[in-house]
Design a protein around this motif. Structure first.
Motif, PDB file in Angstrom:
ATOM      1  N   VAL A  10       1.662   5.168  -0.810  1.00  0.00           N
ATOM      2  CA  VAL A  10       1.281   3.764  -0.850  1.00  0.00           C
ATOM      3  C   VAL A  10       1.339   3.272  -2.288  1.00  0.00           C
ATOM      4  CG1 VAL A  10      -0.550   2.126  -0.372  1.00  0.00           C
ATOM      5  CG2 VAL A  10      -0.218   4.077   1.122  1.00  0.00           C
ATOM      6  N   LYS A  11       2.082   2.169  -2.503  1.00  0.00           N
ATOM      7  CA  LYS A  11       2.182   1.564  -3.824  1.00  0.00           C
ATOM      8  C   LYS A  11       1.787   0.099  -3.714  1.00  0.00           C
ATOM      9  CE  LYS A  11       6.097   4.441  -5.027  1.00  0.00           C
ATOM     10  NZ  LYS A  11       7.524   4.452  -5.300  1.00  0.00           N
ATOM     11  N   PRO A  12       0.830  -0.346  -4.504  1.00  0.00           N
ATOM     12  CA  PRO A  12       0.470  -1.769  -4.453  1.00  0.00           C
ATOM     13  C   PRO A  12       1.604  -2.615  -5.017  1.00  0.00           C
ATOM     14  CG  PRO A  12      -0.771  -0.657  -6.157  1.00  0.00           C
ATOM     15  CD  PRO A  12      -0.013   0.399  -5.413  1.00  0.00           C
ATOM     16  N   GLU A  13       1.949  -3.699  -4.303  1.00  0.00           N
ATOM     17  CA  GLU A  13       3.051  -4.549  -4.735  1.00  0.00           C
ATOM     18  C   GLU A  13       2.592  -5.600  -5.744  1.00  0.00           C
ATOM     19  OE1 GLU A  13       4.758  -6.252  -1.299  1.00  0.00           O
ATOM     20  OE2 GLU A  13       5.540  -4.355  -0.579  1.00  0.00           O
ATOM     21  N   ASN A  14       1.668  -6.423  -5.353  1.00  0.00           N
ATOM     22  CA  ASN A  14       1.220  -7.515  -6.210  1.00  0.00           C
ATOM     23  C   ASN A  14      -0.259  -7.339  -6.506  1.00  0.00           C
ATOM     24  OD1 ASN A  14       3.747  -8.570  -5.958  1.00  0.00           O
ATOM     25  ND2 ASN A  14       3.202  -9.909  -4.267  1.00  0.00           N
ATOM     26  N   LEU A  48      -5.132   0.251   1.621  1.00  0.00           N
ATOM     27  CA  LEU A  48      -4.222   0.392   2.756  1.00  0.00           C
ATOM     28  C   LEU A  48      -3.805  -0.938   3.370  1.00  0.00           C
ATOM     29  CD1 LEU A  48      -5.719   3.461   4.619  1.00  0.00           C
ATOM     30  CD2 LEU A  48      -3.642   3.350   3.260  1.00  0.00           C
ATOM     31  N   GLU A  49      -4.370  -2.044   2.902  1.00  0.00           N
ATOM     32  CA  GLU A  49      -4.074  -3.341   3.497  1.00  0.00           C
ATOM     33  C   GLU A  49      -2.596  -3.700   3.352  1.00  0.00           C
ATOM     34  OE1 GLU A  49      -5.606  -7.963   3.243  1.00  0.00           O
ATOM     35  OE2 GLU A  49      -6.612  -6.409   2.085  1.00  0.00           O
ATOM     36  N   ILE A  50      -2.018  -3.494   2.193  1.00  0.00           N
ATOM     37  CA  ILE A  50      -0.600  -3.797   1.973  1.00  0.00           C
ATOM     38  C   ILE A  50       0.265  -2.859   2.787  1.00  0.00           C
ATOM     39  CG2 ILE A  50       1.225  -3.840   0.242  1.00  0.00           C
ATOM     40  CD1 ILE A  50      -0.889  -4.647  -1.781  1.00  0.00           C
ATOM     41  N   SER A  51      -0.123  -1.597   2.846  1.00  0.00           N
ATOM     42  CA  SER A  51       0.650  -0.622   3.605  1.00  0.00           C
ATOM     43  C   SER A  51       0.663  -0.969   5.089  1.00  0.00           C
ATOM     44  CB  SER A  51       0.077   0.777   3.394  1.00  0.00           C
ATOM     45  OG  SER A  51       0.707   1.701   4.234  1.00  0.00           O
ATOM     46  N   GLU A  52      -0.472  -1.365   5.636  1.00  0.00           N
ATOM     47  CA  GLU A  52      -0.541  -1.720   7.049  1.00  0.00           C
ATOM     48  C   GLU A  52       0.202  -3.015   7.340  1.00  0.00           C
ATOM     49  OE1 GLU A  52      -1.833  -0.113   9.788  1.00  0.00           O
ATOM     50  OE2 GLU A  52      -1.892   1.552   8.389  1.00  0.00           O
ATOM     51  N   ARG A  53       0.210  -3.932   6.383  1.00  0.00           N
ATOM     52  CA  ARG A  53       0.908  -5.197   6.572  1.00  0.00           C
ATOM     53  C   ARG A  53       2.420  -4.962   6.652  1.00  0.00           C
ATOM     54  NH1 ARG A  53      -0.765  -8.778   2.105  1.00  0.00           N
ATOM     55  NH2 ARG A  53      -2.787  -8.533   3.062  1.00  0.00           N
ATOM     56  N   ASN A  54       2.917  -3.976   5.911  1.00  0.00           N
ATOM     57  CA  ASN A  54       4.351  -3.694   5.866  1.00  0.00           C
ATOM     58  C   ASN A  54       4.729  -2.436   6.634  1.00  0.00           C
ATOM     59  OD1 ASN A  54       4.665  -5.901   4.159  1.00  0.00           O
ATOM     60  ND2 ASN A  54       4.246  -4.664   2.357  1.00  0.00           N
ATOM     61  N   MET A  59       8.744   1.599   8.264  1.00  0.00           N
ATOM     62  CA  MET A  59       9.260   2.523   9.273  1.00  0.00           C
ATOM     63  C   MET A  59      10.726   2.241   9.577  1.00  0.00           C
ATOM     64  SD  MET A  59       7.118   4.809  10.009  1.00  0.00           S
ATOM     65  CE  MET A  59       7.890   5.493  11.449  1.00  0.00           C
ATOM     66  N   GLU A  60      11.094   0.962   9.620  1.00  0.00           N
ATOM     67  CA  GLU A  60      12.491   0.609   9.873  1.00  0.00           C
ATOM     68  C   GLU A  60      13.389   1.087   8.733  1.00  0.00           C
ATOM     69  OE1 GLU A  60      15.263  -3.330  10.539  1.00  0.00           O
ATOM     70  OE2 GLU A  60      13.086  -3.525  10.609  1.00  0.00           O
ATOM     71  N   LYS A  61      12.928   0.930   7.484  1.00  0.00           N
ATOM     72  CA  LYS A  61      13.712   1.408   6.341  1.00  0.00           C
ATOM     73  C   LYS A  61      13.877   2.923   6.391  1.00  0.00           C
ATOM     74  CE  LYS A  61      12.570  -2.167   2.988  1.00  0.00           C
ATOM     75  NZ  LYS A  61      11.846  -2.454   1.742  1.00  0.00           N
ATOM     76  N   MET A  62      12.800   3.639   6.735  1.00  0.00           N
ATOM     77  CA  MET A  62      12.894   5.096   6.806  1.00  0.00           C
ATOM     78  C   MET A  62      13.804   5.542   7.931  1.00  0.00           C
ATOM     79  SD  MET A  62       9.726   7.458   5.693  1.00  0.00           S
ATOM     80  CE  MET A  62       8.493   6.872   6.728  1.00  0.00           C
ATOM     81  N   ASN A  63      13.723   4.876   9.084  1.00  0.00           N
ATOM     82  CA  ASN A  63      14.598   5.238  10.206  1.00  0.00           C
ATOM     83  C   ASN A  63      16.056   4.961   9.887  1.00  0.00           C
ATOM     84  OD1 ASN A  63      12.491   6.139  11.778  1.00  0.00           O
ATOM     85  ND2 ASN A  63      12.211   4.171  12.798  1.00  0.00           N
TER      86      ASN A  63
END
Length: 141
Positions: A10-14, A48-54, A59-63
């Motif tokens: 998890v990396k915070p974006e903003n 985890l809020e940013i991670s759950e939002r995205n 998952m689509e990028k990883m797939n």
């Protein structure tokens, strides 16, 4: 050896700490700014809020990266083309869409979430008149 997969960590974006406008006593005035107006200005409340939002996007990028590494470039291209066509399917504005084709392509049709239970057409309070809704979407009204 990363295989081009996106990071799972998890990396915070903003992350920015913007202070809300304060009233004369040092607290925000809810009569002027509103009760929920300060939430977007304040930093995230949980890591985890940013991670759950995205989550679905990650998952689509990883797939897609996994498909590219295992089956070649044609598999993610074909799947992304099918997703583009599935999202282009249009209905009249007053008809609800189930987005079944895009859910099947992404695998979301197997998941049961809040949007499946709490966002049903039975609970919708705004139905609208079909002619008025179409005319508004076309810019006639």
């Amino acid at each position: 050896m990363s295989f081009g997969l996106p990071s799972v960590k998890v990396k915070p974006e903003n992350v920015c700490n913007i202070q809300p406008q304060e009233g004369p006593f040092g607290v925000p005035n809810p009569m002027i700014a509103g009760i929920g107006s300060n939430k977007p200005q304040i930093a995230v409340s949980h890591p985890l809020e940013i991670s759950e939002r995205n989550y679905h996007l990650n998952m689509e990028k990883m797939n897609m990266a996994m498909l590219r590494n295992t089956q070649g470039l044609h598999a993610p291209l074909k799947l992304s083309m099918e997703m583009k066509f599935a999202n282009k399917i249009g209905r009249l504005p007053f008809l609800p869409s189930s987005n079944l084709q895009s859910d099947v392509l992404t695998g979301r049709y197997l998941d049961i979430g809040f949007e499946d239970i709490l966002n049903t057409r039975d609970l919708c309070e705004v139905a609208g008149q079909p002619h008025a809704v179409v005319e508004r979407s076309l810019g006639i009204l």
